[in-house]
Design an enzyme around this catalytic site. Structure first.
Site, PDB file in Angstrom:
ATOM      1  N   ASP A 166      67.048 -23.298  27.730  1.00  0.00           N
ATOM      2  CA  ASP A 166      66.869 -24.087  28.907  1.00  0.00           C
ATOM      3  C   ASP A 166      66.608 -22.851  30.052  1.00  0.00           C
ATOM      4  OD1 ASP A 166      69.037 -22.154  29.357  1.00  0.00           O
ATOM      5  OD2 ASP A 166      70.566 -23.620  29.080  1.00  0.00           O
ATOM      6  N   LYS A 189      67.543 -28.314  28.208  1.00  0.00           N
ATOM      7  CA  LYS A 189      68.756 -28.535  27.574  1.00  0.00           C
ATOM      8  C   LYS A 189      69.540 -29.346  28.631  1.00  0.00           C
ATOM      9  CE  LYS A 189      72.563 -25.699  27.061  1.00  0.00           C
ATOM     10  NZ  LYS A 189      73.322 -24.468  26.624  1.00  0.00           N
ATOM     11  N   GLY A 222      77.057 -22.879  18.559  1.00  0.00           N
ATOM     12  CA  GLY A 222      75.873 -22.853  17.993  1.00  0.00           C
ATOM     13  C   GLY A 222      75.214 -23.955  17.990  1.00  0.00           C
TER      14      GLY A 222
HETATM   15  C1  R5P Z   1      75.164 -22.031  28.468  1.00  0.00           C
HETATM   16  O1  R5P Z   1      74.338 -22.339  29.419  1.00  0.00           O
HETATM   17  C2  R5P Z   1      74.914 -20.814  27.711  1.00  0.00           C
HETATM   18  O2  R5P Z   1      73.897 -20.154  28.091  1.00  0.00           O
HETATM   19  C3  R5P Z   1      74.701 -21.087  26.220  1.00  0.00           C
HETATM   20  O3  R5P Z   1      73.678 -21.573  25.917  1.00  0.00           O
HETATM   21  C4  R5P Z   1      75.959 -22.021  25.563  1.00  0.00           C
HETATM   22  O4  R5P Z   1      77.182 -21.565  26.049  1.00  0.00           O
HETATM   23  C5  R5P Z   1      76.041 -22.046  24.222  1.00  0.00           C
HETATM   24  O5  R5P Z   1      77.183 -22.552  23.717  1.00  0.00           O
HETATM   25  P1  R5P Z   1      77.042 -23.263  22.067  1.00  0.00           P
HETATM   26  O6  R5P Z   1      76.516 -22.243  21.228  1.00  0.00           O
HETATM   27  O7  R5P Z   1      78.275 -23.997  22.018  1.00  0.00           O
HETATM   28  O8  R5P Z   1      76.023 -24.384  22.265  1.00  0.00           O
END
Ligand code: R5P
Length: 289
Positions: A166, A189, A222
């Site tokens: 993102d 994202k 993930g």
């Molecule tokens: C959110 O903005 C963080 O930078 C990560 O992208 C996020 O927390 C990842 O979480 P998950 O692995 O649960 O998708």
């Protein structure tokens, strides 16, 4: 100067002590049967300048409490300065009141760390640097991109494309891309604030035949990486590698990412995990030489 490696992920603290050639003071710790935390410093710290290295995962609530107990105890036992290093700072994603009535958790925790007696605060790749503004003491956010880029350089990547999932984490991809002399960019994202469901779009990203490195500050479930990986593999990427500073990898995360076709996942040792292959200890040690 002495180094106190906290009970969570003590290896990083030990490596820091080794690199700077400082004496290490240990911490005895245990849980009482009712779940309360007990900590005890194994040697005196009176008159010492202390570097306390304590991360906050797994069990973030418990680790934060241990951190507060350690800082206050060090000061109480006569340490003249406590420089707090938290390689992974839990709660840093809750840096804003996204919905009415929410706690801005990281502000509360930072105020407590300062009130406990921290004189300086260091962390690695905090989710958003602006949250350090809750402190009045000296703070520094260290970038793991340097050690991550060094590791990637040795991987023989083919036409590497460094992508953030993102816009928010684009800076990480940019720094790594620039260090590798590789193209970088970001996907888009969106996360539903109530259900937590994630959608990722890859408009304008052409990964055909290339090795793509997805970079993020942390990997939790993930889900973000799995969604991004699927888009990139569908778009013809040759290999997709995920690299993050904080590999939290909650239960099932690894399998979720592998199931989406991810070829490799790498992380640093700000938290201990099976993929913590890149050490941030040299980065931290540089601050205290
Ligand atoms: C959110 O903005 C963080 O930078 C990560 O992208 C996020 O927390 C990842 O979480 P998950 O692995 O649960 O998708």
């Amino acid at each position: 100067m002495i180094v106190v490696p906290g009970p969570s992920a003590p290896k990083v603290g030990e490596r820091v002590a080794q690199i700077i050639g400082a004496k290490k003071v240990g911490v005895d710790y245990k849980n009482f049967p009712d779940g309360e935390s007990y900590i005890r410093l194994t040697e005196g710290v009176k008159g010492e300048e202390v570097v306390l290295v304590h991360t906050t995962y797994p069990q973030p609530d418990k680790r934060v409490l241990e951190l507060l107990l350690l800082i206050d105890t060090l000061k109480d036992l006569g340490a003249i300065k406590v420089k707090v290093v938290v390689p992974y700072m839990a709660y840093s994603r809750q840096d804003t009141r996204f919905r009415d009535g929410e706690a801005v958790s990281i502000n509360t925790i930072f105020r407590l760390i300062e009130a406990a007696g921290a004189d300086e605060f260091y962390t690695v790749d905090i989710h958003k640097e602006f949250s350090l503004g809750a402190f009045k003491i000296k703070t520094k956010n260290l970038y793991a991109t340097e050690v991550i880029a060094d590791h990637l350089k040795g991987m023989g990547l083919h036409e590497p494309y460094i992508l953030s999932p993102d816009k928010g984490a684009l800076d990480i991809a940019r720094r790594i891309g620039e260090m590798l002399g590789a193209e970088y960019g970001n996907l888009e994202k969106a996360r539903d604030r109530i259900t937590g469901a994630i959608t990722v779009k890859g408009d304008g990203v052409d990964a055909r035949g290339r090795d793509v490195v997805i970079t993020d500050d942390l990997i939790s479930t993930g889900g973000t990486i799995a969604n991004a990986c699927k888009i990139l593999k569908d778009g013809g990427a040759r290999r997709v590698i995920a690299v993050c500073s904080h590999p939290l990898l909650v239960a099932g995360a690894y399998e979720r990412m592998k199931g989406a076709g991810l070829d490799e996942v790498l992380g640093t040792d700000t938290v201990d995990s099976e993929v913590s292959k890149i050490s941030v200890a040299p980065l931290i040690a540089k601050e205290f030489r």
